[in-house]
Design a protein around this motif. Structure first.
Motif, PDB file in Angstrom:
ATOM      1  N   ALA A   5     -32.772 -18.179  60.305  1.00 30.61           N
ATOM      2  CA  ALA A   5     -31.325 -18.385  60.307  1.00 30.61           C
ATOM      3  C   ALA A   5     -30.731 -17.736  61.552  1.00 30.61           C
ATOM      4  O   ALA A   5     -31.278 -16.788  62.113  1.00 30.61           O
ATOM      5  N   ARG A 294     -36.998 -30.888  53.604  1.00 35.35           N
ATOM      6  CA  ARG A 294     -35.598 -30.813  54.051  1.00 35.35           C
ATOM      7  C   ARG A 294     -34.958 -32.204  54.048  1.00 35.35           C
ATOM      8  O   ARG A 294     -33.806 -32.374  53.621  1.00 35.35           O
ATOM      9  N   ARG A 344     -27.474 -26.295  65.380  1.00 39.36           N
ATOM     10  CA  ARG A 344     -26.046 -26.121  65.202  1.00 39.36           C
ATOM     11  C   ARG A 344     -25.328 -27.301  65.838  1.00 39.36           C
ATOM     12  O   ARG A 344     -25.658 -27.720  66.958  1.00 39.36           O
ATOM     13  N   ALA A 377     -20.925 -20.684  54.880  1.00 41.06           N
ATOM     14  CA  ALA A 377     -22.383 -20.624  55.051  1.00 41.06           C
ATOM     15  C   ALA A 377     -22.961 -22.007  55.308  1.00 41.06           C
ATOM     16  O   ALA A 377     -23.895 -22.167  56.106  1.00 41.06           O
ATOM     17  N   GLU A 378     -22.422 -23.013  54.663  1.00 41.74           N
ATOM     18  CA  GLU A 378     -22.898 -24.379  54.874  1.00 41.74           C
ATOM     19  C   GLU A 378     -22.533 -24.866  56.266  1.00 41.74           C
ATOM     20  O   GLU A 378     -23.318 -25.550  56.931  1.00 41.74           O
ATOM     21  N   ARG A 380     -22.329 -23.136  58.892  1.00 42.29           N
ATOM     22  CA  ARG A 380     -23.129 -22.436  59.903  1.00 42.29           C
ATOM     23  C   ARG A 380     -24.604 -22.833  59.839  1.00 42.29           C
ATOM     24  O   ARG A 380     -25.406 -22.336  60.624  1.00 42.29           O
ATOM     25  N   ARG A 381     -24.951 -23.723  58.939  1.00 38.25           N
ATOM     26  CA  ARG A 381     -26.343 -24.111  58.762  1.00 38.25           C
ATOM     27  C   ARG A 381     -26.719 -25.192  59.783  1.00 38.25           C
ATOM     28  O   ARG A 381     -25.939 -26.101  60.049  1.00 38.25           O
ATOM     29  N   GLN A 383     -27.920 -28.582  61.319  1.00 38.14           N
ATOM     30  CA  GLN A 383     -27.852 -29.944  60.795  1.00 38.14           C
ATOM     31  C   GLN A 383     -28.413 -30.918  61.833  1.00 38.14           C
ATOM     32  O   GLN A 383     -28.490 -30.600  63.018  1.00 38.14           O
TER      33      GLN A 383
END
Length: 478
Positions: A5, A294, A344, A377-378, A380-381, A383
Motif C-alpha cells: 500500500a 483482484r 493511483r 481509503a477506497e 486512495r487504492r 485502480q
C-alpha cells in the motif's frame, strides 16, 4: 514496483514548524449554543452530503480560534463538527469556518447563519467566513506561515512564493467543497466533509510535482487537523496555483458544439495529457499487479452494482445478460492481462476536471480528490487506468447530448481521445476488456443517478447501455 500500500505521507508533517502553543476558543464550548442554528443552516448548503435526512445533533471534533473578535473587527472560528443523522445511518464530519462580529454589514447579510441565544457567542452574528474578504484574506496569511494553531497544522512548500495583499473572491460553482481565488495567482480549495487520512487531492499533485510532471498544478501550501483517537490527520485545505485564462473541457466542448466546430484535435491532446499524468503517477507511486483474484473482485463488485441498479431502474433489466458478459470478460482473458497493473489514478475524470489555457492550448488536470461519496481509503487504492479513461469517454457522450449533436461527434471525440492516450503512454495501451467493463459500470451508475435526480436525462446513459450491451460479445472494441 512494490505491491504494498502507498506509504504514509510523512513529508506533509515535517514541513510544519513548531509554531505557537495550542490555542482554541476562550471560555465555554460554543457548539451547544450554535447547534440549533447549524441544524437549520447546514442542510441548505450545497456541499452538505446528508440532504433528505434530519440532523439530530452535533459532536465537536476540534475547535480553533484563528482570530478573536475585537471591537468592530470580526473574529474567525474554525470548527470540525460531526453531524448525527441516524435515519441515514451517517455521522459525517464537516469543516466550518465561522465569522463572528456584533454588527454584520449589509453586504454580508446573505452569509448570516444566526445569532446564538446563549453561550460564549450570545447575541453575536455568526456567518459563513469565506464570504467576508477580510477573513478569507486572513486565512491566506495563515497559510503563508507554517506552524501549528491548536489542533490545526499549516504546511508550505519551501520554494513556494505566496505574495501578500492578494484580493480574495469565493467561487460559486463548487459542490462538495468550497474554493476561494486570490487575485489571479492562487486558489484555495477547502474540503467540507473530511475524515482521517491524507486527501488524494494533496497527495497525488505533490507526488506529481516531485516527479517533474507539470500537467497538474502543484500545491503551494495546505492545512490539516488532528484526528480523534490517534487516526491519521485530516486534510482540510490546499492552496494551488490558479490557472488564469483557462477554460475547462466541458465549456470548450459545448462551445465547439454550439458552432459545430471540430473537437477531435482537442480530444486527442487531452488524451495525450491524461496518459502523461498516468505514466507519472505509475512512476512516482507504488503499483500492483492485477492478478486473477483482484479481477474477480472487480467483476463481482460490478455485478452487484448492476443487480442493485436493475432493481431501481427497470429499463436496465433487458440488458442485464449482455452487461454481465462484459464483466465476465475480465476473468475470461487472464492470459492476456497478466501484465496489467493497478496504480493511483484521478478517480473522477471528466471534461470538467481538465483545463486548457488559452495562451498555449496546454491541457492540465485538476481535482484529484476522486468521487467524494466514496470512502477515503477506497479513493486512495490503486485502480486500473481504464477507470479514468472510461470516465472521460462517458463525458463526451454527455457533452454531445447537451449540445444536441449527432452520435458521430461523440464517437469522433472518443476515438481521438483514445488515440492521444495510446500515443502518450509508454508500453501497452489500455486493455479493451477492462475499458469496456469500467465504461459499462460507469454507465450503470449514471442510469441510477439520472433516474433519481434528472429523469429527463435518463436516455443519455441508456443509449450508452444499449451500445455497450451490443458489443459485450467482444467482437468489437468499445
Amino acid at each position: 514496483m512494490s505491491d504494498a500500500a502507498p506509504p504514509r505521507h510523512e513529508a506533509l508533517h515535517r514541513t510544519a514548524s513548531p509554531g505557537p502553543p495550542p490555542s482554541g476558543p476562550s471560555g465555554p464550548e460554543p457548539l451547544p449554543s450554535l447547534a440549533p442554528l447549524l441544524a437549520q443552516w447546514l442542510p441548505r448548503q450545497r456541499w452538505f452530503a446528508g440532504k433528505g435526512s434530519p440532523v439530530t445533533g452535533f459532536t465537536l471534533v476540534t475547535a480553533a480560534e484563528i482570530l478573536p473578535p475585537t471591537g468592530t473587527a470580526p473574529g474567525l472560528l474554525h470548527l470540525l463538527v460531526r453531524a448525527h443523522q441516524p435515519a441515514a445511518g451517517t455521522d459525517d464530519c464537516y469543516q466550518l469556518l465561522l465569522g463572528v462580529q456584533d454588527l454584520l454589514p449589509h453586504r454580508l447579510a446573505p452569509a448570516l447563519i444566526g445569532r446564538p441565544d446563549d453561550g460564549p457567542l450570545r447575541g453575536r452574528a455568526v456567518y459563513e467566513a469565506l464570504a467576508d474578504p477580510r477573513l478569507a484574506a486572513l486565512l491566506l496569511e495563515r497559510l503563508r506561515v507554517p506552524g501549528r494553531l491548536g489542533p490545526l497544522r499549516f504546511g508550505r512548500e519551501p520554494d513556494a512564493e505566496i505574495p501578500t495583499g492578494l484580493v480574495p473572491r469565493p467561487l460559486d460553482a463548487e459542490q462538495s467543497n468550497s474554493s476561494v481565488v486570490y487575485g489571479d495567482t492562487y486558489i484555495l480549495k477547502l474540503f467540507r466533509r473530511v475524515g482521517p487520512g491524507i486527501n488524494p487531492d494533496l497527495e497525488l499533485p505533490r507526488a506529481l510535482a516531485r516527479s517533474g510532471c507539470t500537467r497538474v498544478p502543484a500545491p503551494a501550501a495546505w492545512f490539516e487537523a488532528d484526528a480523534p483517537e490517534g487516526d491519521e490527520p485530516m486534510t482540510l485545505g490546499i492552496l494551488q496555483p490558479y490557472l488564469a485564462g483557462s477554460a475547462d473541457g466541458w465549456q470548450l466542448a459545448l462551445g465547439a458544439l454550439a458552432v459545430r466546430a471540430d473537437f477531435t484535435a482537442s480530444a486527442r491532446a487531452l488524451g495525450h495529457a491524461t496518459a502523461e499524468v498516468h505514466h507519472a503517477l505509475a512512476t512516482a507511486l507504488p503499483t500492483t499487479v492485477l492478478h486473477h483474484e483482484r479481477l474477480r473482485r472487480i467483476a463481482d463488485a460490478m455485478h452487484r452494482r448492476l443487480d442493485a441498479a436493475a432493481e431501481v431502474v427497470p429499463a436496465l433489466r433487458p440488458y442485464r445478460h449482455a452487461l454481465r458478459a462484459a464483466y465476465d470478460e475480465l476473468t475470461a482473458h487472464q492470459a492476456a492481462v497478466t501484465t496489467r497493473r493497478a496504480q493511483r489514478v484521478h478517480g473522477d475524470l471528466h471534461l470538467g476536471q481538465a483545463l486548457r489555457t488559452a495562451a498555449d492550448g496546454r491541457w492540465s488536470l485538476i481535482d484529484f480528490e476522486g468521487e467524494p461519496a466514496r470512502p477515503l481509503a477506497e479513493r486512495r487504492r490503486p485502480q486500473p487506468v481504464e477507470q479514468d479513461v472510461a470516465g472521460m469517454l462517458r463525458s463526451f457522450d454527455y457533452a454531445a447530448a447537451v449540445g444536441r449533436a449527432g452520435g458521430t461527434w461523440a464517437a469522433r471525440a472518443r476515438e481521438a481521445f483514445r488515440e492521444g492516450y495510446a500515443a502518450g503512454r509508454p508500453g501497452p495501451g489500455e486493455d479493451p476488456w477492462l475499458l469496456r467493463a469500467h465504461e459499462t459500470d460507469k454507465a450503470v451508475y449514471e442510469v441510477v443517478y439520472e433516474a433519481r435526480h434528472r429523469p429527463d436525462w435518463l436516455p443519455v446513459p441508456l443509449a450508452a447501455i444499449a451500445r455497450l450491451a451490443a458489443r459485450a460479445d467482444g467482437a468489437a472494441r468499445p
